[in-house]
Design a protein around this motif. Structure first.
Motif, short mmCIF file in Angstrom:
data_model
loop_
_atom_site.label_atom_id
_atom_site.label_comp_id
_atom_site.label_asym_id
_atom_site.label_seq_id
_atom_site.Cartn_x
_atom_site.Cartn_y
_atom_site.Cartn_z
N TYR A 70 0.90 -1.18 -0.11
CA TYR A 70 -0.13 -0.11 0.05
C TYR A 70 0.82 1.22 -0.16
O TYR A 70 2.03 1.22 0.32
N MET A 100 -8.72 2.00 0.81
CA MET A 100 -8.73 1.54 2.09
C MET A 100 -8.72 2.47 3.11
O MET A 100 -7.75 3.29 3.04
N ARG A 102 -7.81 2.32 7.32
CA ARG A 102 -7.14 1.26 8.08
C ARG A 102 -6.67 1.52 9.35
O ARG A 102 -6.27 2.69 9.23
N HIS A 111 -10.32 -2.68 9.30
CA HIS A 111 -10.19 -1.72 8.03
C HIS A 111 -11.67 -1.91 7.49
O HIS A 111 -12.50 -2.36 7.57
N LEU A 113 -12.49 -1.47 3.06
CA LEU A 113 -12.09 -1.49 1.67
C LEU A 113 -12.87 -1.54 0.80
O LEU A 113 -14.03 -2.31 0.51
N ALA A 115 -13.03 -1.74 -3.34
CA ALA A 115 -12.09 -2.41 -4.27
C ALA A 115 -13.01 -2.96 -5.59
O ALA A 115 -14.06 -3.41 -5.54
N SER A 126 -14.74 -5.54 5.07
CA SER A 126 -14.10 -4.73 6.53
C SER A 126 -13.94 -5.81 7.48
O SER A 126 -14.37 -6.92 7.40
N GLN A 186 -3.37 1.48 -1.80
CA GLN A 186 -2.98 0.02 -1.64
C GLN A 186 -2.76 -0.73 -2.59
O GLN A 186 -3.74 -0.63 -3.42
#
Length: 188
Positions: A70, A100, A102, A111, A113, A115, A126, A186
């Motif tokens: 990341y 993300m 985090r 976290h 995320l 994507a 998550s 990331q």
């Protein structure tokens, strides 16, 4: 927490995915690049002409421990990260590229995320408790190039998707209690 833009793939590869993020013309401090967990092959990140390129490998951002690369910066309080995933190499149907937020750089960190994957569409992952199993929300069809946005307001994390970067659709929301977060670009 950290804001994250990332890419994931198989343990044996280190392929690049390019994402575009609105930033100053040079990679500003405090951006930093590193691997989380055991990635197998070290990742890297670069910034040229307004575009971040992130390369990474690892097993996944999933289950109780993550392994990915990341590019990140600290995030205190509320915040938003937006990225256009321009391209993504299909190293695995579930390879991840996105954004993300985090809690820490620990492999088992809490976290949220947002994507895109090469073969399985848009996803939201998550982990609401450090070391616990991740949860998944299907964001339906979509592949690079695609826009992703992740917001944090208090302890509420909300994921959005867009095919054009103008018209946004919310597709996931999760409450994650935490003290500190970082924001990251990331790659995994």
């Amino acid at each position: 927490f950290r804001r994250v833009l990332f890419r994931s793939g198989s343990v044996s590869s280190s392929a690049a995915s390019t994402v575009t993020v609105t930033t100053p013309s040079t990679l500003p401090s405090p951006w930093q690049d590193s691997d989380v967990g055991s990635t197998g092959v070290a990742g890297s990140a670069s910034y040229t002409g307004g575009v971040f390129s992130v390369k990474g490998s690892g097993v996944d951002v999933w289950d109780a421990n993550d392994s990915f690369n990341y590019l990140s910066q600290p995030l205190s309080g509320d915040g938003t990260i937006v990225a256009r995933v321009v391209s993504q190499q299909n190293t695995d149907p579930w390879a991840l590229a996105g954004v993300m937020i985090r809690e820490s750089l620990a492999a088992n960190s809490r976290h949220a995320l947002a994507a895109v994957t090469p073969s399985n569409g848009i996803s939201f992952t998550s982990r609401s408790t450090a070391g616990s199993t991740s949860s998944y929300t299907n964001g339906n069809a979509g592949a690079a190039p695609y826009w992703l946005k992740l917001t944090r307001v208090g302890n509420v994390f909300t994921a959005y998707k867009s095919s054009n970067g103008t018209s946004w659709t919310q597709y996931a929301q999760q409450t994650i209690r935490s003290e500190e977060h970082t924001s990251e670009l990331q790659s995994h």
